[in-house]
Design a protein around this motif. Sequence first.
Motif, PDB file in Angstrom:
ATOM      1  N   ASP A   1       0.873  -1.182   0.000  1.00  0.00           N
ATOM      2  CA  ASP A   1       0.000   0.000   0.000  1.00  0.00           C
ATOM      3  C   ASP A   1       0.909   1.230   0.000  1.00  0.00           C
ATOM      4  O   ASP A   1       1.145   1.850   1.033  1.00  0.00           O
ATOM      5  CB  ASP A   1      -0.902  -0.014   1.232  1.00  0.00           C
ATOM      6  CG  ASP A   1      -1.917   1.125   1.234  1.00  0.00           C
ATOM      7  OD1 ASP A   1      -1.874   1.973   0.313  1.00  0.00           O
ATOM      8  OD2 ASP A   1      -2.734   1.192   2.167  1.00  0.00           O
TER       9      ASP A   1
ATOM     10  N   ASP B   1       0.920   4.397  -1.078  1.00  0.00           N
ATOM     11  CA  ASP B   1       0.523   5.746  -0.649  1.00  0.00           C
ATOM     12  C   ASP B   1       0.449   5.844   0.871  1.00  0.00           C
ATOM     13  O   ASP B   1       0.895   6.828   1.470  1.00  0.00           O
ATOM     14  CB  ASP B   1      -0.815   6.131  -1.271  1.00  0.00           C
ATOM     15  CG  ASP B   1      -0.692   6.391  -2.764  1.00  0.00           C
ATOM     16  OD1 ASP B   1       0.443   6.621  -3.225  1.00  0.00           O
ATOM     17  OD2 ASP B   1      -1.726   6.347  -3.466  1.00  0.00           O
ATOM     18  N   ASN B   2      -0.118   4.826   1.509  1.00  0.00           N
ATOM     19  CA  ASN B   2      -0.237   4.858   2.964  1.00  0.00           C
ATOM     20  C   ASN B   2       1.122   4.692   3.641  1.00  0.00           C
ATOM     21  O   ASN B   2       1.434   5.379   4.621  1.00  0.00           O
ATOM     22  CB  ASN B   2      -1.193   3.772   3.451  1.00  0.00           C
ATOM     23  CG  ASN B   2      -1.460   3.860   4.937  1.00  0.00           C
ATOM     24  OD1 ASN B   2      -1.892   4.895   5.431  1.00  0.00           O
ATOM     25  ND2 ASN B   2      -1.182   2.782   5.660  1.00  0.00           N
TER      26      ASN B   2
ATOM     27  N   GLY C   1       1.400   8.235   4.612  1.00  0.00           N
ATOM     28  CA  GLY C   1       0.491   8.208   5.760  1.00  0.00           C
ATOM     29  C   GLY C   1       1.140   7.584   6.968  1.00  0.00           C
ATOM     30  O   GLY C   1       2.338   7.748   7.227  1.00  0.00           O
TER      31      GLY C   1
ATOM     32  N   GLU D   1       0.519   0.715   8.386  1.00  0.00           N
ATOM     33  CA  GLU D   1      -0.172  -0.247   9.239  1.00  0.00           C
ATOM     34  C   GLU D   1       0.831  -0.987  10.111  1.00  0.00           C
ATOM     35  O   GLU D   1       1.870  -1.474   9.635  1.00  0.00           O
ATOM     36  CB  GLU D   1      -0.945  -1.240   8.368  1.00  0.00           C
ATOM     37  CG  GLU D   1      -1.759  -2.248   9.161  1.00  0.00           C
ATOM     38  CD  GLU D   1      -2.537  -3.207   8.266  1.00  0.00           C
ATOM     39  OE1 GLU D   1      -3.134  -4.160   8.796  1.00  0.00           O
ATOM     40  OE2 GLU D   1      -2.536  -2.998   7.025  1.00  0.00           O
TER      41      GLU D   1
END
Length: 586
Positions: A570, A572-573, A577, A580
């Motif tokens: 993922d 972009d995250n 961001g 996780e």
Amino acid sequence: MASNTNAAYDPLLHDGRPAQGRPSLDTQSPAPSTRTTSTTTDAGVDLEAAAAETLAPAETAPTRFRRVRAGTEPALKKLIILLVVPAVVLLILFFFISSISSNPSRDSSPIVAPTGISYASGFNMKQSWASLSPYYDSGKQWAGIAENSGKGYYGLPDDQCRFKQVHVLHRHAERYPTGGALDKLTVLANKISAMTEKPAQELSWISTWNLTLGSELLVASGVATEFTSGSMFWETHGRLLYNATEKGQMFWHPSLNVYPNGSARHIPVLRTTDQSRIHTSARAWAAGFFGIYSGEDNSPVDNDELYKLVVMQEAQGINNTLASYYSCPNSNSKKYTTGSRLYHQWVDIYLADATARLNKLLPTANLTSLDCYSVQATCAYETAAYGYSRFCELFTEKEWYGYEYAGALEFWGDASLGAAVGPAEGVGWLMEVLGRLEKRLLTEPYASINVTITGNEETFPVDQPFYLDMTHDSVIISILTALGLPFGTLPPDTMLQPRLFVSSRLTPFGARLYVELIDCPEFAETQVRLKLNGRVLPLSGVGDCPTSETGFCPESIFIEALRTATSKVDYDNVCFGIPEGWEDAD
């Protein structure tokens, strides 16, 4: 703090074991006092007891008077002299040696065995310099791969097989330290020059030593490494890819660059970055591959006639799969990387003895464990630049294995599974390989892909016999991590052994990953094989690639494995961001 590296080193991924240690001529034992009541030699002989026994009168029976024959008295005196004089000499030597030992000088070296430039075990320290190791491809295969796999006829299973295509991901070669590394070496140099006492005799040379290394640029040996790599790739792969031998060509010639039907191909496209050492490495590699110095009368020497070099910009916020950390902001955050913390913790453990040892040899230098780590790095950098460094003589075999592990911790924690961003920084290049295999341009921006380059056949051809992408060590690590190699977890308080993550085997100077497409009569489908620094990588666990001692994976299965690997990230995250699993990171 005691080192945890005393256990024998498992040679699964390294050749040789650390020596168990042999007494060094420089090793000092606790100084014996002249007042001790018993002194023994290395053979276990008690010198004082032996002397006392020699001098003491023998126990005798009650005295009986008898006449001594004439002429026996001189012989008795000679016997007494022969017994007493050696004993007296031994006593004098003993007290003299004891007097010296009870007042050891600063020049008495506490260096422990086996330090030096060579080791009785045959240990090669250069193969334990982590990412600063010179290129080497000797040693055991990776676990699960047959020892003869990738050897023999051009590295192919037999002479009926042929290379269909090869993707080369290459690290730059030997260089001067980066700016940050040079800053640490400068701290060390300043401490040495500021000493107020002379160094021990063994290190008297350090009084005239100066830090003369440059910064960032490729060194002369690095140019040679890259030129040799390009030349060898021509010999092992290029000649077969272009059927050069059948066409009577020993070196590259533009006439070889044609499709099977005889029509001309576009000029080969190679990729690099605008950082000097990467750019110079690509040029040197190309000079070797294209035989620029072959001396052939009909061979062109103008680079522009031989290949096109696509130079990708290295700058913050610019997409570049060969310097992918620039497009991933979280890669610069200590919050989402652990390399620095991990290797600092380990350095304090494995260099504890060396720090005490060197501080005795270099009084008033006040070296820390990190300074001693810089001493080891200076050895590697000076060897790359000048061919030799006296700093290399100061560490044991065990301490060099510790240095290797420190490098592994740093890269594992910054570019692999110990970092939130590790796989994300490698996924872009895997997507580019996928695009080439599927013969399609990449026109949608994602991850670190620069669509200005990948959306144009002039800069991103999809049908070349070979590709060269020149990059950095951390990028190669991230790509292998994204691919799914089982690197596991590296603890910072003890050396994990055996392990797959050995930096000097993964990314030495001049490291090279070959993604080979191979056609053999025995297979109905093209097979994919990955070779990292001359050793076949096991692909079991990479998607649905089968367990195979040859490392082969059918192309269709490998393509699906690339799709799966790239879809797991993922991007972009992870890069923009809160990744996780890292919500509570500090």
